[in-house]
Motif scaffolding. Sequence first.
Motif, short mmCIF file in Angstrom:
data_model
loop_
_atom_site.label_atom_id
_atom_site.label_comp_id
_atom_site.label_asym_id
_atom_site.label_seq_id
_atom_site.Cartn_x
_atom_site.Cartn_y
_atom_site.Cartn_z
N ARG A 179 0.83 -1.21 0.00
CA ARG A 179 0.00 0.00 0.00
C ARG A 179 0.85 1.25 0.00
O ARG A 179 0.65 2.18 -0.77
CB ARG A 179 -0.89 0.03 1.25
N GLU A 180 1.85 1.25 0.89
CA GLU A 180 2.64 2.47 1.04
C GLU A 180 3.43 2.77 -0.22
O GLU A 180 3.53 3.91 -0.66
CB GLU A 180 3.54 2.36 2.26
N MET A 186 -7.02 2.89 -7.03
CA MET A 186 -5.80 2.53 -6.31
C MET A 186 -5.98 1.21 -5.57
O MET A 186 -5.11 0.35 -5.58
CB MET A 186 -5.41 3.62 -5.31
N GLU A 187 -7.11 1.07 -4.88
CA GLU A 187 -7.32 -0.13 -4.07
C GLU A 187 -7.40 -1.37 -4.96
O GLU A 187 -6.98 -2.45 -4.58
CB GLU A 187 -8.58 0.01 -3.22
N TYR A 226 0.91 4.09 -2.89
CA TYR A 226 0.38 5.43 -2.63
C TYR A 226 1.46 6.50 -2.70
O TYR A 226 1.25 7.57 -3.24
CB TYR A 226 -0.31 5.49 -1.26
N LYS A 227 2.63 6.18 -2.12
CA LYS A 227 3.66 7.23 -2.08
C LYS A 227 4.42 7.34 -3.40
O LYS A 227 4.70 8.43 -3.86
CB LYS A 227 4.63 6.95 -0.94
N ARG A 228 4.80 6.19 -3.94
CA ARG A 228 5.68 6.24 -5.09
C ARG A 228 5.07 5.60 -6.33
O ARG A 228 5.78 5.11 -7.20
CB ARG A 228 6.99 5.54 -4.76
N GLY A 229 3.75 5.62 -6.39
CA GLY A 229 3.12 5.00 -7.54
C GLY A 229 3.03 5.94 -8.71
O GLY A 229 2.46 7.01 -8.63
#
Lengths: 254, 409
Positions: free
Chosen positions: A155-156, A191-192, A159-162
Amino acid sequence: MAERYAISKVNVPEGAAVPELVKMKMEKEEKLAEEKKQALAAKQKAREEERAKLKERTVAYEKEYADTAAELVKLRREAKLNGNFFVEPEAKLIFVVRIAGIMKMSPKPRKVLQLLRLKQLHNGVFLKVNKPILNMLKLVQPYVTYGYPSLKTVRELIYKRGFGKVSKQRIPLSSNDIISDALGKHGIHGMEDIIHEIYTVGPNFKQVSNFLWPFKLSSPKGGFVNKRHGYCEARGGDWGNREELINELLGRMN
Amino acid sequence: MATARPVVSIYNFENPSEKTGTMPMPVVLQSPLRPDLVREVHRDMAKNKRQAYAVKPKAGYDTAAESWCTGRAVARIPRAPGGGTHRAGQAAFGNQARGGGMFNPTTIWRRWHRRVNVTKKRHAVACALAASALPPLVMARGHKINQVAELPLVVSDGIQSLTKTKQAKEALKKLGCGEELQKVIDSKSIRAGQGKARNRRYVKRLGPLVIYNEDNGITRAMRNIPGVECAHVDRLNLLRLAPGGSFGRFVIFTEGAFKKLSDIYGTLKSGAPKKKGYTLPRAAMANADLARIINSTEVQSVLRPKMERYTHGIKRNALKSKELMEELNPGSTERRAVHLKSSQKGTPEYDEVQKKKKARIEESKKYNKEHKKGDETFYKTLMKAFEAKAAADAAKKAAEKAEDEEDEE
């Protein structure tokens, strides 16, 4: 498409004589503005529907994650109770990070790293675990570190580096529309959905993983132990398979 | 440029405030303007009047100099032979030597002249004539034409018969060229550069070019007026029509000359009667008004509408921005709120969590009571086996000890 019409406002001073070309332009723009308004309204409606569906799916995914975790716990307990051994399920998902620089790279590992899209130091990609992939990783062992990412890590990272590959450009995933446009035909609209597909290695893993641009991670805060040696060596090192402990490293690199 | 030809008035040379007639503008004066062409042709034509210059063929080499070669503690450059004079032993021949020849001596066989295609030259003249009919271009070239009634300026044929310079000057002044002529007089100055010592001492601006058809004295009348030049309409020179490569010379036509332009150049359809195989230049674009073309219905109707550009802005981190997280993961804010509530005392969510916790602990206790008490627990069974073995070992040791004691006794 109509929602992206560029409408330019023409400022006509009061009472002034409007030139012919300006008049033509104004009429044209009016018609386009009307179309645009309708298209935007339709888009808004579609967006709300999509979001509602995405919300339901997300709740279902969270339940799925919780259920699978609970199931594993149950099986472990059952096995212990019966005096059996519970064989942990083999990992399906691997996250690979390139450890080595680009200088003085032998041709074969260099090619394999290119194929895995690890073209730069600290680039990371998600990979499915299967025989061919494992064989490829064997070839590039000393130049990468990899392991089995947890849901939190997945997830991280996303979300952060996608970033997504949109018409060959590296576009930040700042909106679900980008994802929907690219992967909508595979049923992935947000995203999910991406996170679910990656973490559970679904049927469209290849498309999703390829859509995601290789992750550009920072160097780990606190450093590596020793990139020259393998993680499993007694003298301490970093390359190779570090299984679950990749999550600790990624926590420092993300 | 394919509009109806405008009509040009002809002015009476004696009394220029009255017009003696009108004439349609010859098609030449509506040629497309090609400053690049005029510049190019002028550049090449201007080279044709050059006189050769070069250094003497033997310059710097008229000595019997020979290198002294090595071994004499001097540079190896050729040196003048002999003795008894300063010149002896001095360096010679090289461009670095005093009195030596220059590097790459200029030669007379340099290609001084340029040939220009005849059609090109004719096009350039047509272009220059057209420019002379446009006031902004003529003004841009620097001519003072504020008092001139009309461009192109056509004067009745009587001016061709003037014989006295004074009369010619008067006529020109009456036509509005006074300012122009004064400009020329005022501009006379000493040339900058070596030319002043080479019989080209003074420079001055150029004034009007008078184009005539029949010379009944006009050339001699005009030739002493500073700045004024004359040309016969049959023999127009680009170097005079576009001096320095810039078109827009101030031209004064006589009636006969103006009429003859049509005879010489003809129209686009007919070709030029007096110039074999030549037709006036055509414009590259029939309609050069780009704005009008682009905005016309014919073009606009087949274009797709202009679109806004995609802008992605700065990437924000959804893990830090709650707004963005809600955008990407709809419902996350309320789920998060529910989750947070469950740690606040007094809320139903909190109670729910506590209830679950209690149930879990109860289960655990029950399980422990069932499976982890008594003698059948893992540890106890393990220790039993150990104790059994320990007892067996102890017994064996005791037996051995007993044997030893027996043996001793």
